[in-house]
Write an enzyme that holds these catalytic residues in place. Sequence first.
Site, PDB file in Angstrom:
ATOM      1  N   ASP A  93      32.850 -20.507   1.647  1.00  0.00           N
ATOM      2  CA  ASP A  93      33.641 -21.566   1.017  1.00  0.00           C
ATOM      3  C   ASP A  93      32.672 -22.574   0.395  1.00  0.00           C
ATOM      4  OD1 ASP A  93      32.628 -22.988   3.124  1.00  0.00           O
ATOM      5  OD2 ASP A  93      34.523 -23.235   4.163  1.00  0.00           O
ATOM      6  N   ASP A 279      42.097 -15.618   4.763  1.00  0.00           N
ATOM      7  CA  ASP A 279      41.222 -15.986   5.869  1.00  0.00           C
ATOM      8  C   ASP A 279      41.997 -16.961   6.728  1.00  0.00           C
ATOM      9  OD1 ASP A 279      39.971 -19.015   5.892  1.00  0.00           O
ATOM     10  OD2 ASP A 279      40.691 -18.420   3.931  1.00  0.00           O
ATOM     11  N   CYS A 317      48.223  -0.669  21.131  1.00  0.00           N
ATOM     12  CA  CYS A 317      47.022  -1.148  20.439  1.00  0.00           C
ATOM     13  C   CYS A 317      45.832  -0.235  20.730  1.00  0.00           C
ATOM     14  CB  CYS A 317      46.707  -2.575  20.882  1.00  0.00           C
ATOM     15  SG  CYS A 317      45.209  -3.258  20.120  1.00  0.00           S
ATOM     16  N   CYS A 319      42.616  -1.128  20.128  1.00  0.00           N
ATOM     17  CA  CYS A 319      41.386  -1.929  20.090  1.00  0.00           C
ATOM     18  C   CYS A 319      40.521  -1.649  21.322  1.00  0.00           C
ATOM     19  CB  CYS A 319      41.727  -3.415  19.992  1.00  0.00           C
ATOM     20  SG  CYS A 319      42.020  -4.227  21.569  1.00  0.00           S
ATOM     21  N   CYS A 322      42.101  -3.164  24.603  1.00  0.00           N
ATOM     22  CA  CYS A 322      43.279  -2.498  25.167  1.00  0.00           C
ATOM     23  C   CYS A 322      42.966  -1.098  25.684  1.00  0.00           C
ATOM     24  CB  CYS A 322      44.395  -2.444  24.124  1.00  0.00           C
ATOM     25  SG  CYS A 322      45.118  -4.069  23.813  1.00  0.00           S
ATOM     26  N   HIS A 348      40.598  -8.169  20.422  1.00  0.00           N
ATOM     27  CA  HIS A 348      41.997  -7.733  20.327  1.00  0.00           C
ATOM     28  C   HIS A 348      42.709  -8.428  19.165  1.00  0.00           C
ATOM     29  CE1 HIS A 348      46.132  -6.706  21.222  1.00  0.00           C
ATOM     30  NE2 HIS A 348      46.378  -7.990  21.025  1.00  0.00           N
TER      31      HIS A 348
HETATM   32 ZN    ZN Z   1      44.266  -4.601  21.744  1.00  0.00          ZN
END
Ligand code: ZN
Length: 389
Positions: A93, A279, A317, A319, A322, A348
């Site tokens: 930015d 963002d 999920c 990720c 998880c 996550h």
């Molecule tokens: Zn997750």
Amino acid sequence: MTARFGFDVVARDEAARCGRLQLAHGDVDTPAFMPVGTRGAVRGVTADELESIGTQIVLANTYHLHLRPSAELVARRGGLHAFMGWTRPILTDSGGYQVFSLAERRTLGEDGVVFHSHLDGSRHLLTPERAVDIQARLGSDVAMMLDECPSWPATPAELDAAVERTLRWARRGRDRFLALAAGGDPDVARPTPGQAQFGIVQGGTDKARRDRSVAGTLAVGFEAYAIGGLSVGEPVEAMYEITGHTAAQLPADRPRYLMGTGMPDDLVESVARGIDLFDCVLPTRNARNGQLFTPRGPISIKNARYAEDDRPIDPGCRCPTCKRYSRAYLRYLFVAGEMNAATLNTLHNLHFYLDTMRQIREAIKFGTFAKFRKAFLETYSRQPRSLDD
Ligand SMILES: [Zn+2]
């Protein structure tokens, strides 16, 4: 490094677009979400971890890096990519938003804004030209022009002044950017020769002022354009209305960036209005506060109900958090103040945002975005909820 900025729209579904953005350090699939690495680091997670969840671009804050460790030091280290150990694209930015929101004793004038550092009180002047120089030294893939973002609500006179000053600053910032690109200043190191510069449209929630700002910014001419001055406190319906109105006037062959937004449902609604880049600090900041996003809404992991819950945060999920850890363990880490809590929660939440964008891109490609949008909004609730019901 490729030296040319490019953007290809590969699929459309009404106003929503799926595209590929070509930047100096690589390509970005759009619509895309950019995790925020305020001080040259996405708090709590490493570059390897960011890559492991599919992050293609991060945002870094010029204000913070300018004050510490300084753009000159980063340039001597070969630029922000080398310094951070991040090889994929970076957007910086202009520093203006933080000057307006964080710095002490700031004075706005035509030349720029004088401010005192929140770290040590030292005095600095940020001008449209200096914002360009600082970002050139940082070597980001995308540099943002310096704009004036008025607070909300603003009077009509304040909005007009901000729109007109932002247009004058756009001209000055672009002139400086082009002069540096032409090799005009040997004192300004440019670690990323293919850097692009985005213009910013202001105008608050007033359509006529947005129109004026769009016309003036397009007349200056940038590689692409951002919509600034939203998500600053205005009602969400006004934000959607102005986003759709403004996006429709921006060039169809350039990416459109909605700055500082937002909640997961804001992303879906803004893509539906033609936005390609986002963002927001929400996934990372909320992760550190123990608020975790799921397709049904956010949950608070510190809740006692999770103390002996062996299931992952979200069984659907994929990720890293998880895959391996239970709600019981994550609640314990958070309550104990263990630093792994911030890391695992951040992974996550960022995965949730990036995966939502991936699903959006797929839906646009398959022509099923309207169906995806309806299902998402029916399932997702902004109110923190329990996963037991
Ligand atoms: Zn997750």
